[in-house]
Design a protein around this motif. Sequence first.
Motif, PDB file in Angstrom:
ATOM      1  N   ALA A   1     -60.324 -73.339  26.933  1.00 54.45           N
ATOM      2  CA  ALA A   1     -61.171 -72.891  25.711  1.00 54.45           C
ATOM      3  C   ALA A   1     -61.379 -71.130  26.493  1.00 54.45           C
ATOM      4  O   ALA A   1     -61.045 -71.699  27.893  1.00 54.45           O
ATOM      5  N   ASP A   2     -61.901 -70.565  26.015  1.00 55.36           N
ATOM      6  CA  ASP A   2     -62.816 -69.104  26.840  1.00 55.36           C
ATOM      7  C   ASP A   2     -63.625 -69.906  27.705  1.00 55.36           C
ATOM      8  O   ASP A   2     -64.921 -69.441  27.847  1.00 55.36           O
ATOM      9  N   LYS A   3     -63.805 -70.751  28.467  1.00 50.51           N
ATOM     10  CA  LYS A   3     -64.666 -71.489  29.490  1.00 50.51           C
ATOM     11  C   LYS A   3     -64.536 -71.160  31.306  1.00 50.51           C
ATOM     12  O   LYS A   3     -63.008 -71.522  30.812  1.00 50.51           O
ATOM     13  N   PRO A   4     -65.069 -71.375  31.981  1.00 52.92           N
ATOM     14  CA  PRO A   4     -64.833 -71.654  33.450  1.00 52.92           C
ATOM     15  C   PRO A   4     -64.024 -72.453  33.940  1.00 52.92           C
ATOM     16  O   PRO A   4     -62.476 -72.581  33.832  1.00 52.92           O
ATOM     17  N   ALA A   5     -64.095 -73.163  33.466  1.00 56.73           N
ATOM     18  CA  ALA A   5     -62.941 -74.966  33.798  1.00 56.73           C
ATOM     19  C   ALA A   5     -61.810 -74.486  33.599  1.00 56.73           C
ATOM     20  O   ALA A   5     -60.544 -74.656  34.503  1.00 56.73           O
ATOM     21  N   PRO A   6     -61.682 -74.659  32.350  1.00 50.52           N
ATOM     22  CA  PRO A   6     -60.031 -75.023  31.488  1.00 50.52           C
ATOM     23  C   PRO A   6     -59.754 -73.419  31.400  1.00 50.52           C
ATOM     24  O   PRO A   6     -57.739 -73.167  32.958  1.00 50.52           O
ATOM     25  N   LEU A   7     -60.158 -72.047  32.364  1.00 47.76           N
ATOM     26  CA  LEU A   7     -59.095 -71.135  32.424  1.00 47.76           C
ATOM     27  C   LEU A   7     -59.052 -71.789  33.789  1.00 47.76           C
ATOM     28  O   LEU A   7     -58.601 -70.746  34.253  1.00 47.76           O
ATOM     29  N   TYR A   8     -59.685 -71.656  34.872  1.00 51.37           N
ATOM     30  CA  TYR A   8     -59.581 -71.900  35.942  1.00 51.37           C
ATOM     31  C   TYR A   8     -58.178 -72.706  36.180  1.00 51.37           C
ATOM     32  O   TYR A   8     -57.415 -73.188  37.022  1.00 51.37           O
ATOM     33  N   GLN A   9     -57.822 -73.724  35.240  1.00 45.94           N
ATOM     34  CA  GLN A   9     -57.393 -74.734  35.217  1.00 45.94           C
ATOM     35  C   GLN A   9     -55.614 -74.515  35.169  1.00 45.94           C
ATOM     36  O   GLN A   9     -54.517 -75.224  35.542  1.00 45.94           O
ATOM     37  N   LEU A  10     -55.682 -73.937  33.898  1.00 48.04           N
ATOM     38  CA  LEU A  10     -54.603 -72.878  33.636  1.00 48.04           C
ATOM     39  C   LEU A  10     -54.619 -72.082  34.644  1.00 48.04           C
ATOM     40  O   LEU A  10     -52.978 -72.064  35.145  1.00 48.04           O
ATOM     41  N   LEU A  11     -54.871 -71.122  35.394  1.00 47.73           N
ATOM     42  CA  LEU A  11     -55.116 -70.336  36.484  1.00 47.73           C
ATOM     43  C   LEU A  11     -54.570 -71.407  37.529  1.00 47.73           C
ATOM     44  O   LEU A  11     -52.811 -71.531  38.434  1.00 47.73           O
ATOM     45  N   VAL A  12     -54.642 -73.055  38.108  1.00 50.95           N
ATOM     46  CA  VAL A  12     -54.035 -73.406  39.547  1.00 50.95           C
ATOM     47  C   VAL A  12     -53.038 -73.408  38.699  1.00 50.95           C
ATOM     48  O   VAL A  12     -51.595 -73.772  39.195  1.00 50.95           O
ATOM     49  N   LEU A  13     -52.341 -74.317  36.928  1.00 53.36           N
ATOM     50  CA  LEU A  13     -51.246 -74.218  37.057  1.00 53.36           C
ATOM     51  C   LEU A  13     -49.897 -73.423  36.867  1.00 53.36           C
ATOM     52  O   LEU A  13     -48.961 -73.622  37.452  1.00 53.36           O
ATOM     53  N   SER A  14     -50.395 -72.751  36.678  1.00 54.53           N
ATOM     54  CA  SER A  14     -49.811 -71.166  36.498  1.00 54.53           C
ATOM     55  C   SER A  14     -49.318 -70.434  38.406  1.00 54.53           C
ATOM     56  O   SER A  14     -47.656 -70.613  38.457  1.00 54.53           O
ATOM     57  N   VAL A  15     -50.284 -71.162  39.017  1.00 58.34           N
ATOM     58  CA  VAL A  15     -49.596 -70.490  40.193  1.00 58.34           C
ATOM     59  C   VAL A  15     -48.773 -71.776  40.443  1.00 58.34           C
ATOM     60  O   VAL A  15     -47.328 -71.815  41.797  1.00 58.34           O
TER      61      VAL A  15
ATOM     62  N   GLY B   1     -42.524 -76.839  21.309  1.00 57.36           N
ATOM     63  CA  GLY B   1     -43.904 -75.733  20.799  1.00 57.36           C
ATOM     64  C   GLY B   1     -44.959 -76.562  21.383  1.00 57.36           C
ATOM     65  O   GLY B   1     -46.185 -76.024  21.125  1.00 57.36           O
ATOM     66  N   THR B   2     -45.122 -76.501  22.585  1.00 53.27           N
ATOM     67  CA  THR B   2     -46.740 -77.696  23.342  1.00 53.27           C
ATOM     68  C   THR B   2     -46.838 -76.588  25.133  1.00 53.27           C
ATOM     69  O   THR B   2     -45.303 -76.263  25.223  1.00 53.27           O
ATOM     70  N   THR B   3     -47.391 -75.991  24.511  1.00 56.13           N
ATOM     71  CA  THR B   3     -48.074 -74.941  25.877  1.00 56.13           C
ATOM     72  C   THR B   3     -47.877 -76.261  26.585  1.00 56.13           C
ATOM     73  O   THR B   3     -47.984 -77.540  27.254  1.00 56.13           O
ATOM     74  N   TYR B   4     -47.742 -74.942  28.247  1.00 54.34           N
ATOM     75  CA  TYR B   4     -48.317 -75.872  29.592  1.00 54.34           C
ATOM     76  C   TYR B   4     -49.023 -76.106  29.673  1.00 54.34           C
ATOM     77  O   TYR B   4     -49.583 -77.719  30.183  1.00 54.34           O
ATOM     78  N   ALA B   5     -50.194 -75.842  29.684  1.00 54.81           N
ATOM     79  CA  ALA B   5     -51.748 -75.900  29.394  1.00 54.81           C
ATOM     80  C   ALA B   5     -51.948 -77.063  28.948  1.00 54.81           C
ATOM     81  O   ALA B   5     -52.401 -78.648  29.823  1.00 54.81           O
ATOM     82  N   ARG B   6     -51.567 -77.216  27.347  1.00 54.70           N
ATOM     83  CA  ARG B   6     -51.398 -78.876  26.698  1.00 54.70           C
ATOM     84  C   ARG B   6     -50.863 -79.799  27.086  1.00 54.70           C
ATOM     85  O   ARG B   6     -51.562 -81.172  27.998  1.00 54.70           O
ATOM     86  N   GLU B   7     -49.557 -79.721  27.742  1.00 52.62           N
ATOM     87  CA  GLU B   7     -49.058 -80.842  28.445  1.00 52.62           C
ATOM     88  C   GLU B   7     -49.852 -81.092  30.143  1.00 52.62           C
ATOM     89  O   GLU B   7     -49.439 -82.765  30.088  1.00 52.62           O
ATOM     90  N   ALA B   8     -50.210 -79.973  30.893  1.00 56.06           N
ATOM     91  CA  ALA B   8     -50.584 -81.046  31.305  1.00 56.06           C
ATOM     92  C   ALA B   8     -52.155 -81.611  31.678  1.00 56.06           C
ATOM     93  O   ALA B   8     -53.107 -81.417  32.465  1.00 56.06           O
ATOM     94  N   GLY B   9     -53.023 -81.761  30.415  1.00 53.75           N
ATOM     95  CA  GLY B   9     -54.020 -81.633  30.336  1.00 53.75           C
ATOM     96  C   GLY B   9     -54.996 -80.834  30.050  1.00 53.75           C
ATOM     97  O   GLY B   9     -56.119 -81.785  29.780  1.00 53.75           O
ATOM     98  N   ILE B  10     -54.969 -79.952  30.079  1.00 49.24           N
ATOM     99  CA  ILE B  10     -55.823 -78.843  29.602  1.00 49.24           C
ATOM    100  C   ILE B  10     -56.440 -78.486  28.067  1.00 49.24           C
ATOM    101  O   ILE B  10     -56.028 -78.037  27.469  1.00 49.24           O
ATOM    102  N   LYS B  11     -57.535 -78.850  27.914  1.00 44.24           N
ATOM    103  CA  LYS B  11     -58.213 -78.311  26.608  1.00 44.24           C
ATOM    104  C   LYS B  11     -58.743 -77.249  26.668  1.00 44.24           C
ATOM    105  O   LYS B  11     -59.371 -76.809  26.932  1.00 44.24           O
TER     106      LYS B  11
END
Length: 217
Positions: A32-46, A20-30
């Motif tokens: 939140a509904d903010k531009p930087a972490p949302l973008y980082q999640l997008l990069v990870l998704s790509v 039960g660890t999200t991929y975002a957390r595994e990648a070190g992304i904290k």
Amino acid sequence: MSKDSTAPGRTVARLLEVAGTTYAREAGIKLADKPAPLYQLLVLSVLLSTRIKADIAVAAAKELFTAGCTSPKRMLEASWQDRVDALGRGHYVRYDESTATALGDGARLLLDTYSGDLRKLRDRAAGDVGELRNLLCEVPRLGPVGADIFCREAQDVWPELRPYLDRKTVSGADRIGLPRDGAELAKLVADRDLARFSAALVRVSLDKKTADQVTTA
């Protein structure tokens, strides 16, 4: 214990404990509904959406973020070679050059269309999850698979996505004896755990050893 004899509640508890660890957390992304972490999640998704192991995609994302590529602006400020090198350090070597190009093109699209802020993409979708997916699919190299990855993780901070339990999660559920219906699956966890739950189900769908850890004592 076999999956046939395990009560759903116990299976879910074990699933979250094991995977039960999200991929975002595994990648070190904290996240939140903010531009930087949302973008980082997008990069990870790509990175996760190509035919490459998830741990390699996560490692490559970490290298990109360490190199400073944490926002669309900073992704564009990095040279194409900087991106290739970061991907290489994460062993993302089969797709490093084309992905470096796609990440640059995606950063430009986000800056030009949404001022680099994915919350504006969310606003454009106006609560329509299908439209949100369509808009995400306009990002180079993302596509339907990447859009699903993003939505599964983003449901942690974008409530309108909940519950986001797609075919990949249902496949994982079937593997460990949980219901194959998304609505029934959603009843097994609290809303706050849906992103972790969906990530865990994806992990067991991809890896039999992880599934066995959940279903055997």
